[in-house]
Motif scaffolding. Structure first.
Motif, PDB file in Angstrom:
ATOM      1  N   GLU A  70      10.581   6.597  -6.498  1.00  0.00           N
ATOM      2  CA  GLU A  70       9.273   6.278  -5.918  1.00  0.00           C
ATOM      3  C   GLU A  70       9.385   5.014  -5.073  1.00  0.00           C
ATOM      4  O   GLU A  70      10.180   4.126  -5.389  1.00  0.00           O
ATOM      5  CB  GLU A  70       8.258   6.010  -7.045  1.00  0.00           C
ATOM      6  N   LYS A 114      -3.139  -6.591  -8.329  1.00  0.00           N
ATOM      7  CA  LYS A 114      -3.843  -5.483  -8.998  1.00  0.00           C
ATOM      8  C   LYS A 114      -5.331  -5.452  -8.667  1.00  0.00           C
ATOM      9  O   LYS A 114      -5.930  -4.390  -8.541  1.00  0.00           O
ATOM     10  CB  LYS A 114      -3.652  -5.621 -10.521  1.00  0.00           C
ATOM     11  N   CYS A 121       3.588   1.658  -1.566  1.00  0.00           N
ATOM     12  CA  CYS A 121       4.373   1.775  -2.811  1.00  0.00           C
ATOM     13  C   CYS A 121       3.565   2.416  -3.936  1.00  0.00           C
ATOM     14  O   CYS A 121       2.355   2.218  -4.028  1.00  0.00           O
ATOM     15  CB  CYS A 121       4.837   0.389  -3.254  1.00  0.00           C
ATOM     16  N   GLU A 122       4.280   3.143  -4.780  1.00  0.00           N
ATOM     17  CA  GLU A 122       3.658   3.674  -5.992  1.00  0.00           C
ATOM     18  C   GLU A 122       3.796   2.689  -7.155  1.00  0.00           C
ATOM     19  O   GLU A 122       2.976   2.653  -8.056  1.00  0.00           O
ATOM     20  CB  GLU A 122       4.303   5.010  -6.396  1.00  0.00           C
ATOM     21  N   THR A 136       8.842   1.479  -4.168  1.00  0.00           N
ATOM     22  CA  THR A 136       8.637   0.402  -5.132  1.00  0.00           C
ATOM     23  C   THR A 136       8.682  -0.944  -4.425  1.00  0.00           C
ATOM     24  O   THR A 136       9.432  -1.123  -3.471  1.00  0.00           O
ATOM     25  CB  THR A 136       9.748   0.464  -6.205  1.00  0.00           C
ATOM     26  N   ILE A 148       4.713  -1.373  -8.439  1.00  0.00           N
ATOM     27  CA  ILE A 148       4.819  -2.790  -8.071  1.00  0.00           C
ATOM     28  C   ILE A 148       5.308  -3.570  -9.280  1.00  0.00           C
ATOM     29  O   ILE A 148       4.685  -3.555 -10.343  1.00  0.00           O
ATOM     30  CB  ILE A 148       3.473  -3.337  -7.547  1.00  0.00           C
ATOM     31  N   LYS A 169       0.824  -1.214   0.000  1.00  0.00           N
ATOM     32  CA  LYS A 169       0.000   0.000   0.000  1.00  0.00           C
ATOM     33  C   LYS A 169       0.858   1.264   0.000  1.00  0.00           C
ATOM     34  O   LYS A 169       0.457   2.293  -0.533  1.00  0.00           O
ATOM     35  CB  LYS A 169      -0.938  -0.001   1.210  1.00  0.00           C
ATOM     36  N   ASN A 190      -4.921   1.113  -7.860  1.00  0.00           N
ATOM     37  CA  ASN A 190      -4.359   2.426  -8.175  1.00  0.00           C
ATOM     38  C   ASN A 190      -2.848   2.501  -7.993  1.00  0.00           C
ATOM     39  O   ASN A 190      -2.324   3.379  -7.315  1.00  0.00           O
ATOM     40  CB  ASN A 190      -5.060   3.491  -7.334  1.00  0.00           C
ATOM     41  N   LYS A 191      -2.153   1.562  -8.584  1.00  0.00           N
ATOM     42  CA  LYS A 191      -0.692   1.531  -8.545  1.00  0.00           C
ATOM     43  C   LYS A 191      -0.182   1.422  -9.981  1.00  0.00           C
ATOM     44  O   LYS A 191      -0.917   1.001 -10.872  1.00  0.00           O
ATOM     45  CB  LYS A 191      -0.202   0.294  -7.770  1.00  0.00           C
ATOM     46  N   LYS A 192       1.084   1.736 -10.152  1.00  0.00           N
ATOM     47  CA  LYS A 192       1.713   1.466 -11.450  1.00  0.00           C
ATOM     48  C   LYS A 192       2.264   0.039 -11.396  1.00  0.00           C
ATOM     49  O   LYS A 192       3.090  -0.270 -10.527  1.00  0.00           O
ATOM     50  CB  LYS A 192       2.845   2.461 -11.685  1.00  0.00           C
ATOM     51  N   TYR A 193       1.780  -0.814 -12.299  1.00  0.00           N
ATOM     52  CA  TYR A 193       2.255  -2.201 -12.326  1.00  0.00           C
ATOM     53  C   TYR A 193       3.212  -2.414 -13.488  1.00  0.00           C
ATOM     54  O   TYR A 193       2.934  -1.982 -14.607  1.00  0.00           O
ATOM     55  CB  TYR A 193       1.070  -3.170 -12.424  1.00  0.00           C
TER      56      TYR A 193
END
Lengths: 241, 241
Positions: free
Chosen positions: A72, A42, A28-29, A74, A31, A26, A47-50
């Motif tokens: 960021e 996901k 992390c920006e 990670t 993953i 949670k 709402n993360k960058k995967y």
């Protein structure tokens, strides 16, 4: 200073993740992980960058995670535990290239534990965990370890018991163990732990010789005291009952 | 039919419990365990009946849990994993006395994984877990297992490395291992994982010989490739860097 977390997410679905691992994700920006595992996370943290990478490009995946971690928070995720046949080792080996990234390893439930719980309690006492994959370990060393574990009457948990290129390895492992343990030694196999198609089976060491394992299978070979009680595979701790 | 869950709650505080384990505890009316562990859960789930039993009365604890489980959903909790040196084995062995109770084992993060993550990644590849407690295992068998694990170049994780009655066992284990590995082999110790006073230390096998472990210590002995990188204990997986 930005942070890189190496997070073990447990087997299969999200239910076996720890509170600590979920809290780290949670924070992390970004993953990073193999697609099958990022897809599971996901669903719960949309709402993360995967960032997904192919299965065999482990070093590239680690370097990519560090690059993101420079700016960021990670996470790089592993099925099961972060350490046991996971990415934590490689991430640590590359740490010297990224002095400004703070590294935290977060453990998870590895297949030996989750598979063991499905079968009962095969790993109650001293045990050895051995992978039959010879991609990174010479096959002779794997065979030697099987032999040593059998001599020591360890319960043995086998990861990566089979693949197309090494379909005979599990049988050969069983044959080595049968030099030290009887053919009726209680064994167990689990497949697809925590996923659709989860299954388990208790069988003898002799039957295990001819079992068709795949890459989703984890194998348990009991010690000389392992038995079956009420449908569970159980290695007694040694209490007098 | 009422249910009995054997639940591994992970080490130390509640943060290393899995979602699945917490969900099972929430479903229960009664939670049975050693006082130190029930006190941790009680803080988070106060509205349960908690039943504490002394440390050495394992069989009585299991029978008590089954008695409650005949009428109410009940959990018996273990620190770490439910199976690994936990109560799941004994609970299964007593299952035949309580045919009407449905039994579920829920895994947790054992000290090998949580302690490993604190140190870095000592258990990246094949490893053996051995308890030095001779309460239920003959000391000769423990020594044999240490020897076999050393011969197989397994990373070795030692549980229960010391107590008042067996203060020399860790030193004797190190001496056996030094017949097969150099005195500079990288080792690690962790204490009080996830609790106040959590500490870790990386040291050589020779130094480990004289380390004063206690019952809150978990010990890691590297294989021939284990090294120290950026302050982390790491066993390489074998990737070419």
């Amino acid at each position: 200073m930005a942070k890189l977390y190496v997070v073990g997410t447990g087997p299969g679905d999200i239910s076996k993740i720890t509170a600590e691992a979920l809290a780290a994700l949670k924070k992390c920006e970004v993953i990073v992980g193999y697609t099958v595992y990022t897809d599971i996370i996901k669903k719960f943290l949309p709402n993360k960058k995967y960032v997904s990478t192919p299965m065999t490009k482990e070093k590239d995946r680690c370097l990519l995670a560090y690059k993101y971690a420079e700016t960021e928070n990670t996470a790089i995720i592993c099925s099961g535990d972060a350490g046991v046949y996971g990415m934590a080792g490689l991430v640590i080996e590359l740490k010297h290239l990224f002095k400004n990234v703070e590294l935290t390893i977060i453990p998870g439930v590895t297949a030996a534990l989750s598979g063991g719980a499905l079968l009962g309690s095969p790993l109650t006492v001293d045990f050895a965990v051995i992978s039959l994959s010879d991609l990174l370990t010479p096959y002779e060393l794997i065979q030697k370890r099987i032999r040593c574990a059998a001599q020591g009457d360890f319960v043995i948990c086998i990861y990566n018991p089979s693949s197309k290129k090494r379909s005979g390895y599990l049988k050969e492992a069983c044959q080595i163990i049968m030099e030290h343990r009887g053919p009726k030694t209680v064994c167990g196999v689990v497949r697809n732990i925590g996923r659709d198609g989860e299954e388990k089976k208790i069988l003898t060491l002799k039957e295990l010789c001819d079992y068709q394992a795949d890459m989703f299978t984890t194998v348990f070979i009991g010690n000389s005291a392992t038995t079956v009680k009420e449908g569970f595979m159980v290695t007694p701790r040694g209490y007098i009952l």
